[in-house]
Design a protein around this motif. Structure first.
Motif, mmCIF file in Angstrom:
data_model
loop_
_atom_site.group_PDB
_atom_site.id
_atom_site.type_symbol
_atom_site.label_atom_id
_atom_site.label_comp_id
_atom_site.label_asym_id
_atom_site.label_seq_id
_atom_site.Cartn_x
_atom_site.Cartn_y
_atom_site.Cartn_z
ATOM 1 N N ARG A 46 0.884 -1.471 -0.403
ATOM 2 C CA ARG A 46 0.250 -0.310 -0.173
ATOM 3 C C ARG A 46 0.682 0.974 -0.051
ATOM 4 N N ASN A 47 1.876 1.587 0.663
ATOM 5 C CA ASN A 47 2.766 2.157 0.895
ATOM 6 C C ASN A 47 3.666 2.683 -0.566
ATOM 7 N N ALA A 48 3.568 1.623 -0.657
ATOM 8 C CA ALA A 48 3.899 1.801 -2.633
ATOM 9 C C ALA A 48 3.581 2.694 -4.117
ATOM 10 N N VAL A 49 2.242 2.228 -3.182
ATOM 11 C CA VAL A 49 1.215 2.955 -4.575
ATOM 12 C C VAL A 49 0.904 3.987 -4.179
ATOM 13 N N TRP A 50 0.652 4.608 -2.739
ATOM 14 C CA TRP A 50 0.270 4.965 -2.181
ATOM 15 C C TRP A 50 1.767 6.880 -3.236
ATOM 16 N N TYR A 51 2.853 6.538 -2.708
ATOM 17 C CA TYR A 51 4.052 7.390 -3.606
ATOM 18 C C TYR A 51 4.032 7.488 -4.300
ATOM 19 N N GLU A 52 3.272 6.251 -5.220
ATOM 20 C CA GLU A 52 3.813 6.541 -6.723
ATOM 21 C C GLU A 52 1.725 7.769 -7.313
ATOM 22 N N ILE A 53 1.647 7.375 -6.548
ATOM 23 C CA ILE A 53 -0.059 8.401 -6.717
ATOM 24 C C ILE A 53 0.052 9.579 -5.795
ATOM 25 N N ASP A 54 0.352 10.042 -4.967
ATOM 26 C CA ASP A 54 0.151 11.136 -3.362
ATOM 27 C C ASP A 54 1.183 11.674 -4.258
ATOM 28 N N VAL A 55 2.523 10.991 -4.269
ATOM 29 C CA VAL A 55 3.844 11.496 -3.924
ATOM 30 C C VAL A 55 4.495 11.849 -5.319
ATOM 31 N N LYS A 56 4.235 11.104 -6.562
ATOM 32 C CA LYS A 56 4.993 11.353 -7.486
ATOM 33 C C LYS A 56 3.990 11.726 -8.692
ATOM 34 N N GLY A 57 3.513 11.522 -8.251
ATOM 35 C CA GLY A 57 1.730 12.721 -8.603
ATOM 36 C C GLY A 57 1.392 11.822 -9.976
ATOM 37 N N TYR A 58 2.150 10.812 -9.877
ATOM 38 C CA TYR A 58 1.127 9.950 -11.489
ATOM 39 C C TYR A 58 -0.174 9.618 -11.119
ATOM 40 N N SER A 59 -0.880 9.904 -11.441
ATOM 41 C CA SER A 59 -2.666 10.174 -10.794
ATOM 42 C C SER A 59 -3.362 9.332 -11.545
ATOM 43 N N TRP A 60 -2.918 8.883 -12.654
ATOM 44 C CA TRP A 60 -3.036 7.962 -13.962
ATOM 45 C C TRP A 60 -3.826 6.471 -13.126
ATOM 46 N N LEU A 61 -2.880 6.516 -12.006
ATOM 47 C CA LEU A 61 -2.766 5.291 -11.955
ATOM 48 C C LEU A 61 -3.806 5.402 -10.409
ATOM 49 N N SER A 62 -4.787 6.328 -10.125
ATOM 50 C CA SER A 62 -5.889 6.131 -8.723
ATOM 51 C C SER A 62 -6.644 5.258 -8.725
ATOM 52 N N ASP A 63 -7.255 4.704 -10.363
ATOM 53 C CA ASP A 63 -8.023 3.888 -10.443
ATOM 54 C C ASP A 63 -7.274 2.326 -10.997
ATOM 55 N N TRP A 64 -6.372 2.583 -10.996
ATOM 56 C CA TRP A 64 -5.927 0.833 -11.046
ATOM 57 C C TRP A 64 -6.235 -0.530 -9.952
ATOM 58 N N GLN A 65 -5.961 -1.469 -10.245
ATOM 59 C CA GLN A 65 -5.900 -2.523 -9.680
ATOM 60 C C GLN A 65 -5.016 -3.733 -9.186
ATOM 61 N N GLY A 66 -4.801 -3.831 -8.298
ATOM 62 C CA GLY A 66 -3.710 -4.617 -7.939
ATOM 63 C C GLY A 66 -4.303 -6.183 -7.077
ATOM 64 N N GLN A 67 -3.546 -6.843 -7.565
ATOM 65 C CA GLN A 67 -3.991 -8.406 -7.134
ATOM 66 C C GLN A 67 -1.984 -8.693 -7.034
ATOM 67 N N TYR A 68 -2.343 -9.707 -5.968
ATOM 68 C CA TYR A 68 -0.658 -10.108 -5.685
ATOM 69 C C TYR A 68 -0.985 -11.749 -5.392
ATOM 70 N N THR A 69 -0.287 -12.430 -5.232
ATOM 71 C CA THR A 69 0.098 -14.032 -4.555
ATOM 72 C C THR A 69 1.054 -14.124 -3.562
ATOM 73 N N VAL A 70 0.803 -14.236 -2.656
ATOM 74 C CA VAL A 70 1.677 -14.903 -1.672
ATOM 75 C C VAL A 70 1.883 -16.198 -1.663
ATOM 76 N N THR A 71 3.014 -16.698 -1.468
ATOM 77 C CA THR A 71 3.272 -18.216 -1.662
ATOM 78 C C THR A 71 4.285 -18.542 -0.540
ATOM 79 N N LEU A 72 4.277 -19.039 0.566
ATOM 80 C CA LEU A 72 5.051 -19.292 1.917
ATOM 81 C C LEU A 72 5.241 -20.813 1.619
ATOM 82 N N LYS A 73 6.484 -20.924 1.024
ATOM 83 C CA LYS A 73 6.774 -22.501 0.964
ATOM 84 C C LYS A 73 8.374 -22.663 2.353
ATOM 85 N N GLY A 74 7.599 -23.645 3.905
ATOM 86 C CA GLY A 74 8.692 -23.737 4.866
ATOM 87 C C GLY A 74 8.716 -24.931 4.053
#
Length: 378
Positions: A46-74
């Motif tokens: 979330r911090n990475a997304v916030w930085y690009e939109i609010d700090v870097k000013g890339y407003s074209w990302l504001s309505d984008w979507q994200g998905q990430y898959t976490v695979t924990l392999k012990g």
């Protein structure tokens, strides 16, 4: 299904290969619950997304979507000097205990696969430092979402053609992250997220690599899908609205008249008198001249009230009839298929149905070993 305070949704597709005894709910330098690790990952994302939109000013990302898959392999290999047990929680209320100590080497295997969705519009601000500390005071380190996302976007925008209209030309961004969770029993913080293949080593030799993990990240511009619904034609909507207004007016009038007939003193008295008049003047009545003269006198005395009674009753009958007619007309409007039309429109799809995200995730899965940032566009 679990909801985390950072706004991320844990999709109930968790695959666990082993479960152990339930652990007490506690924060410890020996225990790192899975939801704690996942919350930390989500906060970094979330911090990475916030930085690009609010700090870097890339407003074209504001309505984008994200998905990430976490695979924990012990694939835990224990080699700590002090004998101990390191529980690694897989889900709230269940855990796997990793035994280490005595110079012996023990290995345990487990897998947890989780998918998370994030609408960028929901990112209102970064995780504050106090929030990060609340997650787990013994957890430190990061996967590197922010650095990667910044490089990926800057790399794409280096092309003047793409920079001219990134909202149009950049469709998705994806990357595979590999990281490990290191445990240092003699240090604080005890748990450190380390991007692979980096290895944390200390002079005491008390670092143990607990996990070999993967995060597949796919970001994409919003997608839409065609939807359709059946609605009344505009002229029928107006007709129904008119009938509803007539129905409501009739119900209001009927309710008012009915209340008057029951509670107005003059009308109550007039109804009683009217009943007596009808009884005395009915065919076959045995009333005498005196009774008829008396009732006629009362009729003259209450002529106004009797006339008002007739008016109120007539108004009540008309209102009841109008109410019934309006109700029938509304049912006929609603039941006639010819009165409807099909309206087609587009609606936003959730990240899980976004084809740009799905295709990028598939690329990352098929080419995981390449581990290369991919930017696709039209």
């Amino acid at each position: 299904m679990c909801f985390f305070k950072n706004g991320l949704l844990l999709v109930p597709t968790v695959v666990l290969s082993a479960c152990g005894a339930t652990l007490p709910q506690m924060i410890s330098d020996k225990v790192l619950p899975l939801d704690t690790l996942v919350t930390s990952i989500g906060c970094e994302f979330r911090n990475a997304v916030w930085y690009e939109i609010d700090v870097k000013g890339y407003s074209w990302l504001s309505d984008w979507q994200g998905q990430y898959t976490v695979t924990l392999k012990g694939n835990e290999t224990g080699g700590l000097k002090a004998t101990s047990t390191i529980p690694a929680t897989l889900a709230k209320g269940s855990s796997v205990a990793v035994g280490v100590g005595g110079g012996a080497t023990t290995t345990a295997n487990r897998t947890a696969v989780m998918k998370f969705n994030l609408d960028f519009a929901d990112v209102k601000g970064p995780c504050q430092p106090e929030q990060l500390n609340e997650i787990h005071p013994f957890l430190q380190g990061k996967i590197g979402f922010g650095e990667w996302l910044n490089r990926a976007i800057e790399g794409a925008l280096a092309d003047d053609y793409i920079r001219s209209n990134p909202e149009k030309y950049v469709a998705s961004i994806g990357h595979t992250f590999e990281f490990s969770l290191d445990l240092n029993a003699n240090a604080s913080p005890a748990f450190t997220i380390v991007p692979s293949p980096a290895t944390l080593v200390t002079p005491t030799g008390t670092v143990d690599r607990l996990d070999d993990n993967i995060v597949d990240v796919s970001l994409a511009k919003p997608a839409t899908k065609d939807t359709s619904k059946t609605v009344l034609k505009p002229e029928k909507v107006a007709e129904k609205k008119q009938k509803l207004a007539e129905l409501n007016a009739a119900e209001k009038t009927a309710a008012t008249d009915d209340r008057l007939l029951k509670t107005d003193p003059d009308l109550v008295k007039a109804q009683s008198l009217q009943t007596r008049i009808e009884a005395l003047t009915a065919p076959g009545s045995r009333s005498d001249e005196t009774s008829r003269a008396q009732i006629e006198a009362e009729r003259n005395e209450n002529r106004v009230a009797l006339q008002r009674l007739v008016t109120v009753k007539e108004e009540l009958r008309n209102a009841q009839a109008s109410r019934g007619d309006s109700a029938i007309a509304i049912r006929q409007i609603e039941s006639d298929p010819a009165n409807y039309r099909v309206v087609r429109s587009k609606s936003a799809t959730p990240p899980s149905e976004n084809l740009n995200i799905q295709n990028t995730q598939l690329q990352l899965t098929l080419e995981r070993l390449i581990n290369n940032t991919r930017i696709t566009g039209f």
